[in-house]
Design a protein around this motif. Structure first.
Motif, PDB file in Angstrom:
ATOM      1  N   ILE A  37       0.869  -1.166   0.000  1.00 27.53           N
ATOM      2  CA  ILE A  37       0.000   0.000   0.000  1.00 27.53           C
ATOM      3  C   ILE A  37       0.909   1.220   0.000  1.00 27.53           C
ATOM      4  O   ILE A  37       1.911   1.245   0.713  1.00 27.53           O
ATOM      5  CB  ILE A  37      -0.910   0.006   1.241  1.00 27.53           C
ATOM      6  N   VAL A  38       0.584   2.219  -0.792  1.00 27.88           N
ATOM      7  CA  VAL A  38       1.319   3.481  -0.790  1.00 27.88           C
ATOM      8  C   VAL A  38       0.449   4.531  -0.111  1.00 27.88           C
ATOM      9  O   VAL A  38      -0.680   4.777  -0.538  1.00 27.88           O
ATOM     10  CB  VAL A  38       1.679   3.938  -2.217  1.00 27.88           C
TER      11      VAL A  38
ATOM     12  N   MET B  69       1.035  -6.969   4.566  1.00 31.75           N
ATOM     13  CA  MET B  69       1.618  -6.337   3.379  1.00 31.75           C
ATOM     14  C   MET B  69       2.596  -5.245   3.795  1.00 31.75           C
ATOM     15  O   MET B  69       2.577  -4.771   4.930  1.00 31.75           O
ATOM     16  CB  MET B  69       0.527  -5.702   2.520  1.00 31.75           C
ATOM     17  N   SER B  70       3.400  -4.798   2.845  1.00 31.66           N
ATOM     18  CA  SER B  70       4.282  -3.661   3.066  1.00 31.66           C
ATOM     19  C   SER B  70       3.509  -2.353   2.870  1.00 31.66           C
ATOM     20  O   SER B  70       2.486  -2.310   2.188  1.00 31.66           O
ATOM     21  CB  SER B  70       5.464  -3.699   2.091  1.00 31.66           C
TER      22      SER B  70
ATOM     23  N   GLU C 181       3.817  -4.450  -7.213  1.00 33.21           N
ATOM     24  CA  GLU C 181       2.435  -4.837  -6.950  1.00 33.21           C
ATOM     25  C   GLU C 181       1.845  -3.883  -5.912  1.00 33.21           C
ATOM     26  O   GLU C 181       1.872  -4.153  -4.708  1.00 33.21           O
ATOM     27  CB  GLU C 181       2.365  -6.284  -6.461  1.00 33.21           C
ATOM     28  N   ILE C 182       1.324  -2.766  -6.379  1.00 33.42           N
ATOM     29  CA  ILE C 182       0.694  -1.791  -5.497  1.00 33.42           C
ATOM     30  C   ILE C 182      -0.793  -2.134  -5.409  1.00 33.42           C
ATOM     31  O   ILE C 182      -1.534  -2.032  -6.385  1.00 33.42           O
ATOM     32  CB  ILE C 182       0.902  -0.364  -6.010  1.00 33.42           C
TER      33      ILE C 182
ATOM     34  N   TYR D 272      -3.121   1.743 -11.424  1.00 29.17           N
ATOM     35  CA  TYR D 272      -3.114   1.298 -10.029  1.00 29.17           C
ATOM     36  C   TYR D 272      -4.387   1.765  -9.318  1.00 29.17           C
ATOM     37  O   TYR D 272      -4.866   2.887  -9.571  1.00 29.17           O
ATOM     38  CB  TYR D 272      -1.912   1.867  -9.286  1.00 29.17           C
ATOM     39  N   PRO D 273      -4.929   0.959  -8.402  1.00 31.86           N
ATOM     40  CA  PRO D 273      -6.040   1.450  -7.576  1.00 31.86           C
ATOM     41  C   PRO D 273      -5.570   2.614  -6.710  1.00 31.86           C
ATOM     42  O   PRO D 273      -4.530   2.525  -6.058  1.00 31.86           O
ATOM     43  CB  PRO D 273      -6.391   0.229  -6.702  1.00 31.86           C
TER      44      PRO D 273
END
Length: 376
Positions: free
Chosen positions: A112-113, A160-161, A190-191, A267-268
């Motif tokens: 997740i960003v 997740m990261s 993989e975002i 990307y979402p």
């Protein structure tokens, strides 16, 4: 077909509401306000200014004080932009994004960003007059939110990261976030979701407890999770100022903030704002001062964002390093094999239920195998 089966098998564990409430209690109003005050104290964070670089150094120090290792990703600014009858022109200017990562336990390759831009601008002044661009609401409020979430998440077990990213040169055209999203797509990262936080400090006079979530049509279900989280865990709620729906949704996004860079690359992504109707008059102005930030309101939006992110990130995550050696290896496999197939778990066996479904089965084995050989 095989990929779909694997994705189904490794769905992340879902936190209980009590787990999330306990984590949200750690978000500290005084900590966030201190960060806003420090960012405003630079007087300006205009792209390319000495104070902009001072703000970068301070952000790095903040991440490092939490125990993160921060990196600087550089990009080049080449822009000629006209706003409010003022021209802003740069050629070959190097700027940076600041990135800190909380590595996930079970699926570190998925991320997740959480991002916010740290630069500021006063479009009521020419380029030569950008020594005054306090940017309290836009976007010291968003930077403070990301820093506080990073501080709280540092010690939380996440599946997740999470990349915490402070973007440069947003005000000149989403330049820093575009560079990050481009590089991520080129690298095949993989975002799972990007959340962009921008201007969350001023309440609406119409709906004082409302804020806005913006996204594109394919990502409505993800955005609904954050709207649900706000209603479950906070005093604020998501609302579109135009339609009065819960979400601001369009085919392509609002094209107004850093989440757009990720939507444009498939990307979402979701943008998070104060209640989005007519923008507050201080946005992008030299009078965007500290008094424009209602920190109680900003804290509640921050809690809503973190609650939704925890749901998606797989919190709390169990560790596949069952023997505590620091590496997932054959001895962990032997321990895991002893309880494999159990449908009724004793309290001391719950740590082997990596996907949180109440049993130790094939989906847990897949999660374990993803981590095999990895040092945690």
């Amino acid at each position: 077909m095989a990929y779909s089966f694997l994705a189904l098998a490794v769905s992340p564990v879902q936190a209980s509401d009590d787990d999330i409430r306990d984590a949200l209690l750690r978000i500290n109003e005084d900590s966030m306000m201190a960060d806003v005050e420090q960012l405003v104290a630079f007087d300006t964070r205009f792209t390319g200014s000495d104070s902009n670089w001072a703000a970068v150094a301070w952000i790095v120090e903040r991440f490092e004080s939490m125990g993160y290792s921060a990196r600087l990703d550089s990009f080049e600014v080449n822009i000629s932009r006209r706003a409010n009858e003022n021209d802003y022109i740069f050629s070959g200017l190097t700027q940076v994004n600041v990135v800190a990562t909380r590595t996930g336990i079970l699926s570190p390759q998925r991320k997740i960003v959480l991002g916010a831009h740290y630069d500021s601008i006063s479009i009521d002044r020419p380029q030569s007059g950008q020594g005054v661009a306090p940017g309290a609401d836009d976007n010291a409020s968003g930077v403070a939110a990301i820093l506080e979430i990073a501080r709280v998440m540092k010690d939380l077990p996440l599946g997740m990261s999470v990349d915490f990213v402070m973007f440069g040169a947003e005000e000149l055209g989403l330049i820093g976030s575009s560079a990050y999203a481009h590089d991520a797509r080129e690298a095949g990262e993989e975002i799972v979701l990007m959340m962009g936080i921008d201007v969350i400090g001023t309440r609406s006079t119409v709906f004082p407890n409302a804020f806005t979530l913006d996204t594109s049509n394919p990502n409505v279900s993800l955005a609904e999770q954050f709207a649900d989280a706000a209603e479950t865990f906070t005093t604020v709620f998501s609302r579109d100022g135009t339609s009065n729906a819960r979400l601001m949704v369009s085919p392509v996004g609002c094209r107004c903030s850093d989440h757009q860079s990720f939507l444009d690359r498939g990307y979402p992504a979701i943008g998070v704002f104060q209640f989005f109707t007519n923008p507050a008059e201080h946005i992008n102005m030299s009078f965007d001062t500290i008094d424009k930030v209602d920190i109680v309101y900003a804290v509640e939006i921050t809690r809503a964002i973190m609650a939704g992110a925890l749901k998606i990130a797989g919190f709390p995550s169990q560790s596949p390093d069952f023997d505590g050696s620091g590496t997932v290896d054959f001895s962990d496999f032997l321990i895991f094999a002893d309880v494999f197939g159990s449908d009724f778990l004793e309290p001391d066996e719950e740590r082997f239920d990596l996907d949180g479904d109440g049993a130790v089965g094939f989906s847990d084995f897949l999660l374990f195998s993803e981590s095999f050989g990895r040092t945690l």
